[in-house]
Scaffold this active site. Sequence first.
Site, PDB file in Angstrom:
ATOM      1  N   LEU A  16      -2.052   1.806   8.989  1.00 41.02           N
ATOM      2  CA  LEU A  16      -2.385   1.117   7.889  1.00 41.02           C
ATOM      3  C   LEU A  16      -3.763   0.698   7.724  1.00 41.02           C
ATOM      4  CD1 LEU A  16       1.056  -1.714   7.017  1.00 41.02           C
ATOM      5  CD2 LEU A  16       0.835   0.807   6.077  1.00 41.02           C
ATOM      6  N   ASP A  59       0.059   0.050  13.740  1.00 44.14           N
ATOM      7  CA  ASP A  59       0.198  -0.535  13.475  1.00 44.14           C
ATOM      8  C   ASP A  59       0.256  -1.960  15.057  1.00 44.14           C
ATOM      9  OD1 ASP A  59      -2.016  -1.192  11.401  1.00 44.14           O
ATOM     10  OD2 ASP A  59      -0.458   0.241  10.436  1.00 44.14           O
ATOM     11  N   GLU A  64      -0.885 -10.022  17.358  1.00 50.66           N
ATOM     12  CA  GLU A  64      -0.846 -11.229  17.331  1.00 50.66           C
ATOM     13  C   GLU A  64       0.198 -11.566  16.196  1.00 50.66           C
ATOM     14  OE1 GLU A  64      -4.071 -14.213  15.777  1.00 50.66           O
ATOM     15  OE2 GLU A  64      -4.454 -12.345  14.086  1.00 50.66           O
ATOM     16  N   ASP A  65       0.208 -10.035  15.096  1.00 51.24           N
ATOM     17  CA  ASP A  65       0.960 -10.659  13.435  1.00 51.24           C
ATOM     18  C   ASP A  65       2.609 -10.156  14.034  1.00 51.24           C
ATOM     19  OD1 ASP A  65      -1.554 -10.398  12.025  1.00 51.24           O
ATOM     20  OD2 ASP A  65      -1.315  -8.203  12.109  1.00 51.24           O
ATOM     21  N   ARG A  84       5.972  -2.179  10.394  1.00 50.11           N
ATOM     22  CA  ARG A  84       5.966  -2.710  11.234  1.00 50.11           C
ATOM     23  C   ARG A  84       6.681  -3.891  11.956  1.00 50.11           C
ATOM     24  NH1 ARG A  84      -0.615  -6.164  11.321  1.00 50.11           N
ATOM     25  NH2 ARG A  84       0.655  -5.655  13.570  1.00 50.11           N
ATOM     26  N   ARG A 129       0.674 -10.596   2.719  1.00 54.36           N
ATOM     27  CA  ARG A 129       1.623 -10.433   3.954  1.00 54.36           C
ATOM     28  C   ARG A 129       2.683 -12.005   3.778  1.00 54.36           C
ATOM     29  NH1 ARG A 129      -0.403  -6.583   7.446  1.00 54.36           N
ATOM     30  NH2 ARG A 129      -1.101  -4.159   6.072  1.00 54.36           N
ATOM     31  N   HIS A 156      -5.422 -11.358   6.250  1.00 54.07           N
ATOM     32  CA  HIS A 156      -4.751 -13.020   7.042  1.00 54.07           C
ATOM     33  C   HIS A 156      -5.803 -13.450   7.025  1.00 54.07           C
ATOM     34  CE1 HIS A 156      -2.407  -9.808   9.327  1.00 54.07           C
ATOM     35  NE2 HIS A 156      -2.273 -10.209   8.304  1.00 54.07           N
ATOM     36  N   CYS A 241      -6.840 -10.434  16.453  1.00 55.58           N
ATOM     37  CA  CYS A 241      -5.054  -9.687  16.124  1.00 55.58           C
ATOM     38  C   CYS A 241      -4.672  -8.693  17.616  1.00 55.58           C
ATOM     39  CB  CYS A 241      -5.429  -7.992  15.043  1.00 55.58           C
ATOM     40  SG  CYS A 241      -6.797  -8.819  14.158  1.00 55.58           S
TER      41      CYS A 241
HETATM   42  C1  CIR Z   1      -2.252  -4.374   8.817  1.00 57.84           C
HETATM   43  O1  CIR Z   1      -2.466  -3.776   7.853  1.00 57.84           O
HETATM   44  O2  CIR Z   1      -1.208  -4.893   9.505  1.00 57.84           O
HETATM   45  C2  CIR Z   1      -2.881  -3.888   9.642  1.00 57.84           C
HETATM   46  N1  CIR Z   1      -3.860  -2.534   9.995  1.00 57.84           N
HETATM   47  C3  CIR Z   1      -4.138  -4.827  10.282  1.00 57.84           C
HETATM   48  C4  CIR Z   1      -3.824  -6.134  11.263  1.00 57.84           C
HETATM   49  C5  CIR Z   1      -4.517  -7.022  11.698  1.00 57.84           C
HETATM   50  N2  CIR Z   1      -4.194  -8.129  12.055  1.00 57.84           N
HETATM   51  C6  CIR Z   1      -4.723  -9.481  11.915  1.00 57.84           C
HETATM   52  O3  CIR Z   1      -5.513  -9.792  11.341  1.00 57.84           O
HETATM   53  N3  CIR Z   1      -3.836 -10.104  12.317  1.00 57.84           N
END
Ligand code: CIR
Length: 248
Positions: A16, A59, A64-65, A84, A129, A156, A241
Amino acid sequence: MIALAREPSPSFVNALSEHPGKGTIDFARALDQHRRYAAALRRAGVAVEYLAPAESFPDAVFVEDAAIVLPRQAWICSMREPSRRGETGTVMEALRKYRPVEVLAPPAYIDGGDVLNVEGTLYVGLSRRTNREAAEMLSRRASCPTVPVAVHAGLHLKTSAAYLGKNVLVVDPAKVETAPFANLRRVEVEGDESANCLAVGDTVLVSASSPRLAKRLRDLGFDVVELDIGEFEKADGGVTCLSLLIPG
Ligand code: CIR
């Protein structure tokens, strides 16, 4: 300190992204950048534990997410992006070795990238998010204070704010509300540099795309390591991340 990390799979090129360079992600280069990132973490004294690459989840490299880790508990995030959601199973399995794990569920939506821990206070970014329901759920269940923060732009909260210890916050005031951080010493990024940096012990990892920030942090006495993470930036990612830190 342990860091969970996951190397990118070839599907990472389909991550993404709203970055203009998203069509030019180079998998081999991303893998090389990821290995250098892990090496920098090890040099900073962190033990890197790898999750298996996940080809079905472009992704999944952004570990981290998937979770929020506190000193005595961890939560698996309720991720808003459908592509995700399947990333979390392997993260939960790995985290269970270190913490009791609870699972957050809709209507709460949250990504770990929106949770910034400043000396035991959780700042929760209200972003595309992460919603208020999630911030309220955390505030009820976490045994520490939580403070909501408006994210005006960028993905984020941690895309635009990082806590380095010693009362220092790096922040982009154009992208996140700064009033909740009034008690901290703020280093505001300039131009299009990114505030996303990762402090581990005395070391601060900074993207090579933010050289002015790197210099200012060195001038403040931090041990700064600059890393080229350009392929991950093309997928809206930064240095935080790519790992999920588990303090020992
Ligand atoms: C997303 O859109 O979820 C991923 N392409 C990027 C996530 C980046 N994560 C973060 O900043 N903790």
